[in-house]
Design a protein around this motif. Sequence first.
Motif, PDB file in Angstrom:
ATOM      1  N   LEU A 172      31.103  44.702  33.136  1.00 46.65           N
ATOM      2  CA  LEU A 172      32.347  45.269  33.651  1.00 46.65           C
ATOM      3  C   LEU A 172      32.857  46.316  32.674  1.00 46.65           C
ATOM      4  N   ASN A 173      33.664  47.239  33.166  1.00 45.90           N
ATOM      5  CA  ASN A 173      34.052  48.414  32.378  1.00 45.90           C
ATOM      6  C   ASN A 173      35.480  48.379  31.841  1.00 45.90           C
ATOM      7  N   HIS A 174      36.237  47.339  32.141  1.00 47.71           N
ATOM      8  CA  HIS A 174      37.635  47.303  31.707  1.00 47.71           C
ATOM      9  C   HIS A 174      38.018  45.894  31.280  1.00 47.71           C
ATOM     10  N   VAL A 175      38.823  45.816  30.225  1.00 50.13           N
ATOM     11  CA  VAL A 175      39.411  44.546  29.823  1.00 50.13           C
ATOM     12  C   VAL A 175      40.887  44.786  29.519  1.00 50.13           C
ATOM     13  N   PHE A 176      41.733  43.905  30.022  1.00 51.21           N
ATOM     14  CA  PHE A 176      43.160  43.942  29.750  1.00 51.21           C
ATOM     15  C   PHE A 176      43.516  42.766  28.847  1.00 51.21           C
ATOM     16  N   TYR A 177      44.524  42.996  28.006  1.00 46.90           N
ATOM     17  CA  TYR A 177      45.071  41.935  27.159  1.00 46.90           C
ATOM     18  C   TYR A 177      46.553  41.809  27.485  1.00 46.90           C
ATOM     19  N   CYS A 178      47.008  40.578  27.636  1.00 48.15           N
ATOM     20  CA  CYS A 178      48.433  40.325  27.819  1.00 48.15           C
ATOM     21  C   CYS A 178      48.840  39.277  26.790  1.00 48.15           C
ATOM     22  N   CYS A 179      49.685  39.690  25.847  1.00 46.68           N
ATOM     23  CA  CYS A 179      50.069  38.819  24.734  1.00 46.68           C
ATOM     24  C   CYS A 179      51.571  38.538  24.789  1.00 46.68           C
ATOM     25  N   LEU A 180      51.933  37.278  24.874  1.00 44.92           N
ATOM     26  CA  LEU A 180      53.337  36.853  24.889  1.00 44.92           C
ATOM     27  C   LEU A 180      53.779  36.537  23.466  1.00 44.92           C
ATOM     28  N   TYR A 181      54.904  37.139  23.029  1.00 49.80           N
ATOM     29  CA  TYR A 181      55.406  36.869  21.678  1.00 49.80           C
ATOM     30  C   TYR A 181      56.844  36.362  21.680  1.00 49.80           C
ATOM     31  N   GLY A 182      57.425  36.165  22.856  1.00 53.63           N
ATOM     32  CA  GLY A 182      58.798  35.673  22.948  1.00 53.63           C
ATOM     33  C   GLY A 182      58.928  34.638  24.046  1.00 53.63           C
ATOM     34  N   ASN A 183      60.142  34.521  24.584  1.00 55.20           N
ATOM     35  CA  ASN A 183      60.377  33.486  25.593  1.00 55.20           C
ATOM     36  C   ASN A 183      60.869  34.049  26.917  1.00 55.20           C
ATOM     37  N   ASN A 184      60.575  35.343  27.183  1.00 51.81           N
ATOM     38  CA  ASN A 184      60.901  35.904  28.495  1.00 51.81           C
ATOM     39  C   ASN A 184      59.861  36.944  28.874  1.00 51.81           C
ATOM     40  N   GLU A 185      59.906  37.384  30.120  1.00 55.45           N
ATOM     41  CA  GLU A 185      58.841  38.256  30.635  1.00 55.45           C
ATOM     42  C   GLU A 185      58.824  39.649  30.017  1.00 55.45           C
ATOM     43  N   ASP A 186      59.869  40.007  29.288  1.00 54.30           N
ATOM     44  CA  ASP A 186      59.893  41.319  28.639  1.00 54.30           C
ATOM     45  C   ASP A 186      59.321  41.278  27.221  1.00 54.30           C
ATOM     46  N   THR A 187      59.002  40.081  26.735  1.00 54.98           N
ATOM     47  CA  THR A 187      58.425  39.979  25.390  1.00 54.98           C
ATOM     48  C   THR A 187      56.910  39.787  25.494  1.00 54.98           C
ATOM     49  N   VAL A 188      56.281  40.695  26.205  1.00 57.56           N
ATOM     50  CA  VAL A 188      54.830  40.690  26.323  1.00 57.56           C
ATOM     51  C   VAL A 188      54.279  42.060  25.935  1.00 57.56           C
ATOM     52  N   ILE A 189      53.062  42.048  25.454  1.00 56.66           N
ATOM     53  CA  ILE A 189      52.333  43.270  25.121  1.00 56.66           C
ATOM     54  C   ILE A 189      51.136  43.344  26.061  1.00 56.66           C
ATOM     55  N   ILE A 190      50.961  44.474  26.727  1.00 56.74           N
ATOM     56  CA  ILE A 190      49.819  44.675  27.622  1.00 56.74           C
ATOM     57  C   ILE A 190      48.999  45.843  27.099  1.00 56.74           C
ATOM     58  N   ARG A 191      47.722  45.617  26.924  1.00 58.38           N
ATOM     59  CA  ARG A 191      46.809  46.648  26.451  1.00 58.38           C
ATOM     60  C   ARG A 191      45.602  46.741  27.391  1.00 58.38           C
ATOM     61  N   HIS A 192      44.993  47.923  27.417  1.00 53.55           N
ATOM     62  CA  HIS A 192      43.821  48.163  28.256  1.00 53.55           C
ATOM     63  C   HIS A 192      42.748  48.824  27.402  1.00 53.55           C
ATOM     64  N   VAL A 193      41.536  48.286  27.441  1.00 52.90           N
ATOM     65  CA  VAL A 193      40.412  48.838  26.688  1.00 52.90           C
ATOM     66  C   VAL A 193      39.263  49.099  27.655  1.00 52.90           C
ATOM     67  N   GLU A 194      38.665  50.280  27.529  1.00 48.01           N
ATOM     68  CA  GLU A 194      37.508  50.630  28.348  1.00 48.01           C
ATOM     69  C   GLU A 194      36.216  50.377  27.591  1.00 48.01           C
ATOM     70  N   ARG A 195      35.156  50.242  28.332  1.00 50.27           N
ATOM     71  CA  ARG A 195      33.843  49.942  27.761  1.00 50.27           C
ATOM     72  C   ARG A 195      33.376  51.076  26.858  1.00 50.27           C
ATOM     73  N   ASP A 196      32.760  50.722  25.741  1.00 48.52           N
ATOM     74  CA  ASP A 196      32.213  51.673  24.777  1.00 48.52           C
ATOM     75  C   ASP A 196      30.764  51.268  24.535  1.00 48.52           C
ATOM     76  N   THR A 197      29.825  52.040  25.079  1.00 47.65           N
ATOM     77  CA  THR A 197      28.417  51.635  25.018  1.00 47.65           C
ATOM     78  C   THR A 197      27.857  51.673  23.599  1.00 47.65           C
ATOM     79  N   ALA A 198      28.363  52.576  22.748  1.00 43.59           N
ATOM     80  CA  ALA A 198      27.885  52.632  21.366  1.00 43.59           C
ATOM     81  C   ALA A 198      28.285  51.370  20.606  1.00 43.59           C
TER      82      ALA A 198
END
Length: 350
Positions: free
Chosen positions: A163-189
Motif C-alpha cells: 500500500l502507498n499511504h499510512v496515516f498516524y493518529c496520536c492522542l495526547y489529551g482528553n478531547n477530540e482536539d488533542t490529536v495529531i494526524i500525520r500522513h506518510v507516502e511510500r518511499d521505495t528507496a
Amino acid sequence: MVVPSYNPRSLVDTKGLTEKEWLEWRRKGIGGSDASIILGISPFATARDLYYDKLHIASYKDDTGNWVALQIGHLLEDLVAEIFHKKTGYPIYQDKRMFYHPLYPYMLANVDYFVTLPNGETAILEIKTTSYNGKDAWWINGEETVPVNYEAQGRHYMAVMNLNHVFYCCLYGNNEDTVIIRHVERDTAYEEELIALEGIFWNEHVLKRVPPPYTEDGSLVIQSVKRHSGMADPTAPAVELSLPLASCVVRFTELQAQKKQADAQSKKIEGEMKRLQGRIVEAMGKSCTAVCSTGGSSYTITYNPYRKPNISKDNLIRLQAQHPDIYQDYVTVLEKRRLYVKKSQKENAA
C-alpha cells in the motif's frame, strides 16, 4: 526499486488469540514495531534484545516498566480511530489478521486499522497515544514530522501490505482536539534498505543463531548487557580483552582525560556563577522575585522554594531495624556499576 505487483498473504486470524499466543506468532517473523530496532533508531531496545526475543531466550518487553502506558494505548485504540474518522471523514475498518510479505515471508504486519480513501485506494491507520509533553516529538524545529521509530513501523507495513499511504493518529489529551494526524507516502528507496536490513537480521542472525553486534547508543547497549548478563559477580575472573577492544580502552582513556579538563573548566564556571548567585540571593532576602534593567534589557529573577519528601540514610537504617517487613515491601535495591579505566605505569627496567 521497482515495486512488483503482489498481494499480502494471511498468516493467522488474530481474533480471539491470547496475548501469549499472539506473541508466539509474532516470533515467527519481523513485525512493524521491530523495524526501528533493526534500523538502530529505536529508543527502547537493541537488535541483540530483539534477537533474544525472537529465539525465546529473553523478552526485552518485560523490563520496559511502562505497562500502564501500553495498556492505556490498547484501551483507547478504538476511540482514537473514531476521532480520526470524524476528523477526516474517511471510512475505517479492521481486518484482524496477521499478514506476511509473499516475497519475504519473515516480514509480518498486524495493522491497527485500514482506511478507504476518496479515490478508492486503501491506506493504513496507525493509532498512537502519548502524554502532553510527548507530543513535542511530532515536530522538529516547528515542522510537522513523525517520530522515526513510528515512521519505520509504517513503512514496514506499507511494504508488507503493498500500500502507498499510512496515516498516524496520536492522542495526547482528553478531547477530540488533542490529536495529531500525520500522513506518510511510500518511499521505495527507504523500503529497499529496510527490506535488506531486515533480511540480514532474520537470515544471518536469527536463523543461523548468530547474535547481531551492538551498534546502538551506549546507554541502550549497557541496559541490554545488564539485562542479559545478570547481576555482577565480584568473584569472577578477570576478562582478557581482544586487541580491537584494547584500542577502545586507549580511546576511552583519551576521552577520559579530555573530560577531566572540561570538568575542571566547568567547575570554574560553576564557581563563578555560584558567587554571582550569592550576591543576588543576598539582595533578594526573603523575596522570591526580583527585577532589574541594564543595557536596554529587562530581567526577571525568580528564587522559588520547592519541597519533596526525603528519607535520610540514618532513618532508612532505623526503618530496616525496627520494621523489616515494611522495609522489604517498599525498599528496592538497585544495582549500578561504574566503569573506570586506569592506565598502569610500566615498571622501570632493572
